[in-house]
Design a protein around this motif. Structure first.
Motif, PDB file in Angstrom:
ATOM      1  N   VAL A  47       2.401  -2.431  -0.570  1.00 19.05           N
ATOM      2  CA  VAL A  47       2.568  -3.200  -1.805  1.00 19.05           C
ATOM      3  C   VAL A  47       3.828  -2.747  -2.531  1.00 19.05           C
ATOM      4  CG1 VAL A  47       1.595  -3.692  -4.082  1.00 19.05           C
ATOM      5  CG2 VAL A  47       0.114  -3.682  -2.054  1.00 19.05           C
ATOM      6  N   ASN A  48       4.032  -1.438  -2.625  1.00 19.51           N
ATOM      7  CA  ASN A  48       5.216  -0.927  -3.322  1.00 19.51           C
ATOM      8  C   ASN A  48       6.506  -1.364  -2.637  1.00 19.51           C
ATOM      9  OD1 ASN A  48       3.700   0.385  -5.283  1.00 19.51           O
ATOM     10  ND2 ASN A  48       3.640   2.317  -4.171  1.00 19.51           N
ATOM     11  N   LEU A  49       6.503  -1.402  -1.310  1.00 19.19           N
ATOM     12  CA  LEU A  49       7.688  -1.865  -0.593  1.00 19.19           C
ATOM     13  C   LEU A  49       8.021  -3.298  -0.974  1.00 19.19           C
ATOM     14  CD1 LEU A  49       7.039  -0.387   2.982  1.00 19.19           C
ATOM     15  CD2 LEU A  49       8.817   0.306   1.363  1.00 19.19           C
ATOM     16  N   ALA A  50       6.984  -4.116  -1.164  1.00 22.97           N
ATOM     17  CA  ALA A  50       7.201  -5.518  -1.537  1.00 22.97           C
ATOM     18  C   ALA A  50       7.630  -5.662  -2.995  1.00 22.97           C
ATOM     19  CB  ALA A  50       5.928  -6.318  -1.276  1.00 22.97           C
ATOM     20  N   THR A  51       6.925  -4.978  -3.888  1.00 18.66           N
ATOM     21  CA  THR A  51       7.209  -5.176  -5.323  1.00 18.66           C
ATOM     22  C   THR A  51       8.527  -4.533  -5.760  1.00 18.66           C
ATOM     23  OG1 THR A  51       5.841  -3.240  -5.882  1.00 18.66           O
ATOM     24  CG2 THR A  51       4.765  -5.407  -5.915  1.00 18.66           C
ATOM     25  N   ARG A  52       9.004  -3.559  -5.008  1.00 16.45           N
ATOM     26  CA  ARG A  52      10.317  -2.980  -5.341  1.00 16.45           C
ATOM     27  C   ARG A  52      11.418  -4.018  -5.228  1.00 16.45           C
ATOM     28  NH1 ARG A  52       9.527   2.387  -1.645  1.00 16.45           N
ATOM     29  NH2 ARG A  52       7.994   3.438  -2.984  1.00 16.45           N
ATOM     30  N   LYS A  53      11.201  -4.999  -4.355  1.00 17.24           N
ATOM     31  CA  LYS A  53      12.164  -6.097  -4.210  1.00 17.24           C
ATOM     32  C   LYS A  53      11.815  -7.262  -5.125  1.00 17.24           C
ATOM     33  CE  LYS A  53      13.231  -4.960   0.609  1.00 17.24           C
ATOM     34  NZ  LYS A  53      13.225  -5.439   2.024  1.00 17.24           N
ATOM     35  N   LEU A  54      10.505  -7.494  -5.309  1.00 14.54           N
ATOM     36  CA  LEU A  54      10.069  -8.646  -6.105  1.00 14.54           C
ATOM     37  C   LEU A  54      10.307  -8.463  -7.595  1.00 14.54           C
ATOM     38  CD1 LEU A  54       8.544 -11.319  -6.539  1.00 14.54           C
ATOM     39  CD2 LEU A  54       6.407  -9.986  -6.507  1.00 14.54           C
ATOM     40  N   PHE A  55       9.853  -7.350  -8.162  1.00 14.92           N
ATOM     41  CA  PHE A  55       9.858  -7.209  -9.618  1.00 14.92           C
ATOM     42  C   PHE A  55      11.252  -7.239 -10.258  1.00 14.92           C
ATOM     43  CE2 PHE A  55       5.462  -4.969  -9.501  1.00 14.92           C
ATOM     44  CZ  PHE A  55       4.845  -6.212  -9.473  1.00 14.92           C
ATOM     45  N   PRO A  56      12.291  -6.681  -9.639  1.00 14.12           N
ATOM     46  CA  PRO A  56      13.623  -6.808 -10.247  1.00 14.12           C
ATOM     47  C   PRO A  56      14.096  -8.265 -10.334  1.00 14.12           C
ATOM     48  CG  PRO A  56      13.608  -4.997  -8.691  1.00 14.12           C
ATOM     49  CD  PRO A  56      12.325  -5.759  -8.486  1.00 14.12           C
ATOM     50  N   VAL A  57      13.578  -9.111  -9.444  1.00 11.70           N
ATOM     51  CA  VAL A  57      13.945 -10.523  -9.434  1.00 11.70           C
ATOM     52  C   VAL A  57      12.986 -11.344 -10.290  1.00 11.70           C
ATOM     53  CG1 VAL A  57      14.183 -12.574  -7.966  1.00 11.70           C
ATOM     54  CG2 VAL A  57      14.972 -10.330  -7.149  1.00 11.70           C
ATOM     55  N   ALA A  58      11.695 -11.031 -10.175  1.00 17.43           N
ATOM     56  CA  ALA A  58      10.671 -11.785 -10.896  1.00 17.43           C
ATOM     57  C   ALA A  58       9.544 -10.837 -11.305  1.00 17.43           C
ATOM     58  CB  ALA A  58      10.128 -12.911 -10.015  1.00 17.43           C
TER      59      ALA A  58
END
Length: 216
Positions: A47-58
């Motif tokens: 999950v952290n691998l995914a959200t590290r990319k997602l949250f800065p964008v959205a």
């Protein structure tokens, strides 16, 4: 298990880790909500691998809605059940904006109305984001509670209710995190690391793995 033994267990867990918290990475209650929805049947690491990319964008409901399902899916496609989770997150964002001005609600009733949010997820949000003394019972906590004898129960709700009853009030806020970390790293499912366990002498598990703990 008697009350004195339970108190000693949580005293030791607190001494070893005075300020436990989730291993999910987040900056706001909304980001925690998304991370917890994604964590169902998935590891915190994935999950952290995914959200590290997602949250800065959205990192807000509005920004995720702008991505739409087609834009959100690529960020989380390596996570199990990502298609269902994509739909739930988009639907949750709609409800948050329409009914809560984009703010994550701090009551169980309202949280459980959100798509993809069940009792366990609501408990995590109430505890970690809003500081309420709830205990979210996942597979780790269910195993630890039953195996050690701290709070045996036939299902997750029974274990949750038992824990809320028997965990001393001073430990209740952090009990969820201590137990999940203990289950994740020490009291493992297939081979518990009893020889490394700081509560091994208090645990009531009948089949302890003590081959290397003869001096304890």
């Amino acid at each position: 298990m008697n009350a004195a033994k339970r108190r000693e267990i949580f005293t030791r867990l607190r001494q070893a880790n005075p300020h436990p918290t989730t291993e999910l990475e987040y900056a706001t209650p909304f980001q925690l909500l998304v991370a917890v929805i994604l964590s169902a049947q998935a590891t915190d690491k994935s999950v952290n691998l995914a959200t590290r990319k997602l949250f800065p964008v959205a990192g807000t409901p509005e920004a995720i809605l702008q991505l739409e399902e087609s834009g959100l899916s690529p960020y989380i496609q390596r996570i199990g059940l990502f298609r269902t989770k994509t739909k739930n997150i988009i639907a949750t964002c709609h409800l948050l904006i329409e009914q809560h001005a984009g703010i994550v609600p701090d009551t169980r009733e309202e949280l459980e109305k959100l798509p993809g949010v069940g009792r366990k997820t609501a408990n995590v949000i109430l505890n970690t984001a809003f500081g309420k003394p709830t205990i979210a019972v996942d597979t780790h906590i269910f195993r630890v509670a039953n195996r050690t004898g701290i709070a045996p129960g036939k299902n997750v709700l029974a274990v949750e209710q038992k824990l809320l009853k028997v965990v001393p009030k001073e430990f209740r806020q952090d009990a969820h995190h201590w137990l999940i970390l203990h289950g994740r790293y020490t009291c493992k499912a297939r081979k518990p690391l009893c020889q490394q366990c700081l509560i091994v002498d208090l645990c009531e598990f009948k089949h302890k793995n003590l081959a290397e703990a003869s001096t304890k």
